[in-house]
Design a protein around this motif. Structure first.
Motif, PDB file in Angstrom:
ATOM      1  N   ALA A 125      16.789 -42.526 -29.066  1.00 14.67           N
ATOM      2  CA  ALA A 125      15.699 -41.561 -28.895  1.00 14.67           C
ATOM      3  C   ALA A 125      15.414 -41.277 -27.417  1.00 14.67           C
ATOM      4  O   ALA A 125      15.404 -42.177 -26.591  1.00 14.67           O
ATOM      5  CB  ALA A 125      14.430 -42.091 -29.569  1.00 14.67           C
ATOM      6  N   GLY A 126      15.195 -40.005 -27.106  1.00 12.42           N
ATOM      7  CA  GLY A 126      14.743 -39.616 -25.779  1.00 12.42           C
ATOM      8  C   GLY A 126      15.798 -39.594 -24.704  1.00 12.42           C
ATOM      9  O   GLY A 126      15.472 -39.513 -23.523  1.00 12.42           O
ATOM     10  N   VAL A 127      17.082 -39.667 -25.087  1.00 12.23           N
ATOM     11  CA  VAL A 127      18.156 -39.663 -24.090  1.00 12.23           C
ATOM     12  C   VAL A 127      18.933 -38.355 -24.187  1.00 12.23           C
ATOM     13  O   VAL A 127      19.418 -37.995 -25.261  1.00 12.23           O
ATOM     14  CB  VAL A 127      19.123 -40.856 -24.292  1.00 12.23           C
ATOM     15  N   GLY A 128      19.025 -37.646 -23.077  1.00 11.57           N
ATOM     16  CA  GLY A 128      19.776 -36.411 -23.031  1.00 11.57           C
ATOM     17  C   GLY A 128      21.259 -36.668 -22.844  1.00 11.57           C
ATOM     18  O   GLY A 128      21.728 -37.807 -22.973  1.00 11.57           O
ATOM     19  N   PRO A 129      22.025 -35.622 -22.527  1.00 11.40           N
ATOM     20  CA  PRO A 129      23.479 -35.779 -22.340  1.00 11.40           C
ATOM     21  C   PRO A 129      23.803 -36.769 -21.231  1.00 11.40           C
ATOM     22  O   PRO A 129      23.145 -36.803 -20.191  1.00 11.40           O
ATOM     23  CB  PRO A 129      23.929 -34.359 -21.966  1.00 11.40           C
ATOM     24  N   VAL A 130      24.831 -37.576 -21.469  1.00  8.49           N
ATOM     25  CA  VAL A 130      25.313 -38.546 -20.477  1.00  8.49           C
ATOM     26  C   VAL A 130      26.804 -38.320 -20.277  1.00  8.49           C
ATOM     27  O   VAL A 130      27.477 -37.767 -21.155  1.00  8.49           O
ATOM     28  CB  VAL A 130      25.047 -39.999 -20.929  1.00  8.49           C
ATOM     29  N   PRO A 131      27.367 -38.724 -19.129  1.00  5.69           N
ATOM     30  CA  PRO A 131      28.817 -38.587 -18.927  1.00  5.69           C
ATOM     31  C   PRO A 131      29.591 -39.262 -20.050  1.00  5.69           C
ATOM     32  O   PRO A 131      29.222 -40.350 -20.504  1.00  5.69           O
ATOM     33  CB  PRO A 131      29.047 -39.276 -17.579  1.00  5.69           C
ATOM     34  N   SER A 132      30.660 -38.624 -20.502  1.00  3.29           N
ATOM     35  CA  SER A 132      31.420 -39.152 -21.641  1.00  3.29           C
ATOM     36  C   SER A 132      32.287 -40.344 -21.285  1.00  3.29           C
ATOM     37  O   SER A 132      32.733 -41.078 -22.167  1.00  3.29           O
ATOM     38  CB  SER A 132      32.295 -38.050 -22.243  1.00  3.29           C
ATOM     39  N   ILE A 133      32.534 -40.564 -19.994  1.00  2.56           N
ATOM     40  CA  ILE A 133      33.352 -41.688 -19.539  1.00  2.56           C
ATOM     41  C   ILE A 133      32.600 -42.426 -18.443  1.00  2.56           C
ATOM     42  O   ILE A 133      32.051 -41.800 -17.532  1.00  2.56           O
ATOM     43  CB  ILE A 133      34.725 -41.221 -19.008  1.00  2.56           C
ATOM     44  N   ARG A 134      32.563 -43.731 -18.541  1.00  2.00           N
ATOM     45  CA  ARG A 134      31.938 -44.580 -17.528  1.00  2.00           C
ATOM     46  C   ARG A 134      32.949 -45.642 -17.090  1.00  2.00           C
ATOM     47  O   ARG A 134      33.868 -45.984 -17.846  1.00  2.00           O
ATOM     48  CB  ARG A 134      30.695 -45.273 -18.080  1.00  2.00           C
TER      49      ARG A 134
END
Length: 267
Positions: A192-201
């Motif tokens: 909940a409450g998390v927008g888009p993040v990088p697909s690779i870390r």
């Protein structure tokens, strides 16, 4: 109770090498096929065991651990040897080849940093992960110009050494870092409450590139160093959970794209 679908595997009731049990499958409680007992005591069917272990391999894990709940939501976690998995999952020849190729690749990534020397073509291992200037002993003995080459661009070394970012060849760049900077984004739908993040870390402990399967909580277990970290804020899980929880936004927000590769001191 579910019905067995055509093509699904099942045990031979006359197989005396297996211990059959009259209780639900601990991986898929709706399975109606004959169940057998694993070494940890939990019951499986060959189909549920195959699917679970294939899912683990898909997440980059090369050890097979029992997911059956023990107390509350805590998992059993017992590690099953591959030989046991192979037998009780009733792996076909094709499945064994697929499993073993993936196991070999994942284990190699865990323990080794190998490349072929551009001069003599011999596979060499880099031990100093913070130094891109590599000296091949075989090329050195034959006085080849590639006796010192760049681990990143594989060209004869130019410039000062040691150095961890690049050599002085014009086209030398860190392809892994470029991927981290330019990859797309994903959304963790169950957090909940998390927008888009990088697909690779890159794992903050060892630098291995990892992807999130977009299901479950925001944390991920690195298949190489076995350290669990938050895919959103990049803190170790135990640090993230001090001010957050598995399924809500991190107090420190979304970590920006990584601009440097973590160096793992594995020695």
């Amino acid at each position: 109770m579910s019905e067995q679908h055509p093509g699904e595997k099942s045990y031979d009731p006359g197989d005396t090498t297996l211990t059959f049990v009259n209780r639900p499958d601990d991986i898929n409680p709706y399975a109606s096929e004959l169940r057998a007992k694993m070494s940890c005591g939990h019951a499986v069917t060959p189909e549920s065991l195959t699917r679970w272990c294939r899912a683990l391999l898909g997440k980059g894990q090369y050890t097979f651990k029992c997911p059956a709940p023990t107390v509350g939501t805590e998992q059993c976690g017992a590690e099953w040897p591959y030989t046991e998995v192979r037998r009780l999952a009733a792996l076909t020849a094709e499945e064994m080849l697929d499993f073993e190729m993936k196991l070999a690749r994942l284990a190699a990534a865990r323990f080794c940093d190998f490349k072929a020397c551009p001069g003599c073509k011999t596979y060499v291992e880099r031990e100093a992960l913070d130094n891109l200037c590599f000296q091949c002993t075989i090329c050195k003995e034959s006085n080849k110009p590639t006796k010192q080459f760049c681990w990143q661009c594989l060209k004869p070394w130019k410039g000062r050494a040691p150095r961890s970012d690049r050599c002085d060849n014009d086209d030398c760049s860190d392809k892994d870092l470029e991927l981290l900077k330019g990859c797309g984004t994903i959304t963790l739908s169950q957090v909940a409450g998390v927008g888009p993040v990088p697909s690779i870390r890159a794992c903050p402990t060892c630098g291995l590139k990892v992807e999130h399967d977009k299901t479950g909580c925001k944390n991920i277990l690195c298949p190489r160093c076995k350290v669990e970290f938050c895919f959103v804020c990049l803190k170790l899980t135990r640090q993230c959970l001090q001010t957050s929880s598995y399924f809500i936004a991190c107090s420190s927000g979304i970590a920006p794209r990584q601009t440097a590769m973590p160096i793992w001191n594995r020695r």
